[in-house]
Design an enzyme around this catalytic site. Structure first.
Site, mmCIF file in Angstrom:
data_model
loop_
_atom_site.group_PDB
_atom_site.id
_atom_site.type_symbol
_atom_site.label_atom_id
_atom_site.label_comp_id
_atom_site.label_asym_id
_atom_site.label_seq_id
_atom_site.Cartn_x
_atom_site.Cartn_y
_atom_site.Cartn_z
ATOM 1 N N ASN A 49 0.841 -1.194 0.000
ATOM 2 C CA ASN A 49 0.000 0.000 0.000
ATOM 3 C C ASN A 49 0.876 1.243 0.000
ATOM 4 O O ASN A 49 2.006 1.212 0.492
ATOM 5 C CB ASN A 49 -0.895 0.035 1.240
ATOM 6 N N ARG A 60 -3.802 9.527 10.488
ATOM 7 C CA ARG A 60 -4.518 8.434 9.820
ATOM 8 C C ARG A 60 -4.449 7.259 10.788
ATOM 9 O O ARG A 60 -3.391 6.806 11.157
ATOM 10 C CB ARG A 60 -3.863 8.073 8.494
ATOM 11 N N LYS A 73 2.178 -5.760 9.418
ATOM 12 C CA LYS A 73 2.572 -4.711 8.472
ATOM 13 C C LYS A 73 4.048 -4.378 8.644
ATOM 14 O O LYS A 73 4.587 -4.441 9.750
ATOM 15 C CB LYS A 73 1.763 -3.426 8.714
ATOM 16 N N TYR A 133 3.637 0.586 2.782
ATOM 17 C CA TYR A 133 3.614 -0.534 3.714
ATOM 18 C C TYR A 133 3.169 -1.823 3.066
ATOM 19 O O TYR A 133 2.351 -1.855 2.178
ATOM 20 C CB TYR A 133 2.829 -0.232 4.981
ATOM 21 N N ASP A 171 -12.215 7.870 10.649
ATOM 22 C CA ASP A 171 -11.418 8.078 11.859
ATOM 23 C C ASP A 171 -12.126 9.000 12.850
ATOM 24 O O ASP A 171 -12.055 8.786 14.061
ATOM 25 C CB ASP A 171 -10.043 8.634 11.499
#
Length: 190
Positions: A49, A60, A73, A133, A171
């Site tokens: 990503n 984020r 990750k 990532y 979020d």
């Protein structure tokens, strides 16, 4: 590859060696065999990503995916700088509810390895911060979870003033950790 522990044993800082010359540098950022042997990481990454965040002070996260599609990750910053956060939400863990924060930047080349059972989030420290990532499973919306970045039970120090006006709806509307039906459990040795 330099491998450094954090305050949470399962979260590691990986700093690849850079080979520099007049043109720039070359760096091997992931080698499954080396990290299996030297750090016990045996992750099979299946998705990469990339995100670009324009304004400094933008958060984020916090995000994770639940079983059966949980993700580990490996996170790095390709441009600019971020303060990257991993929070342990594995019930029964000695570090449950604790978090670590690491500055990742294009300049320092650090990466953060975050295993399954951790929330992940970051705040941008520079304009136009780019995060790259690897994930051990593909995105599964039915398993996607968001927890409030400012949850008082986690009390994360983001290190900068967060621009709450930059939060995504996902979020901004995220529930507290206490409201999450948490499937992550660490078996405690008896």
């Amino acid at each position: 590859m330099q491998i450094d522990a954090t305050a949470i044993a399962d979260v590691l800082i990986l700093t690849p060696r850079r080979f520099a010359d007049d043109r720039g540098f070359f760096s091997e950022v992931w080698n499954r065999e080396t990290l299996r042997r030297e750090a016990g990481i045996d992750a099979a990454f299946v998705q990469d990503n990339q995100s670009l965040t324009r304004a400094p002070g933008t958060v984020r996260g916090l995000h994770c995916q639940t079983p059966p599609r949980a993700q580990a990750k490996l996170v790095r910053c390709g441009r600019g700088a971020v303060r990257d956060v991993a929070a342990d939400i594995r019930k029964g863990s000695d570090t449950y509810g604790q978090w670590v924060a690491v500055e990742l930047s294009a300049e320092n080349g650090r990466q953060l390895y975050i295993p399954e059972g951790f929330l992940h989030g970051f705040v941008t420290l520079t304009p136009d911060a780019e995060l790259l990532y690897k994930c051990t499973d593909t995105y599964a919306p039915e398993c996607d979870v968001s927890i409030r970045y400012d949850d008082p039970d986690l009390a994360i120090d983001w290190g900068v003033t967060v621009d709450a006006g930059q939060l995504s709806a996902k979020d901004r509307d995220a529930p507290a950790l206490a409201a999450f039906d948490n499937p992550f459990v660490v078996e405690v040795a008896r």
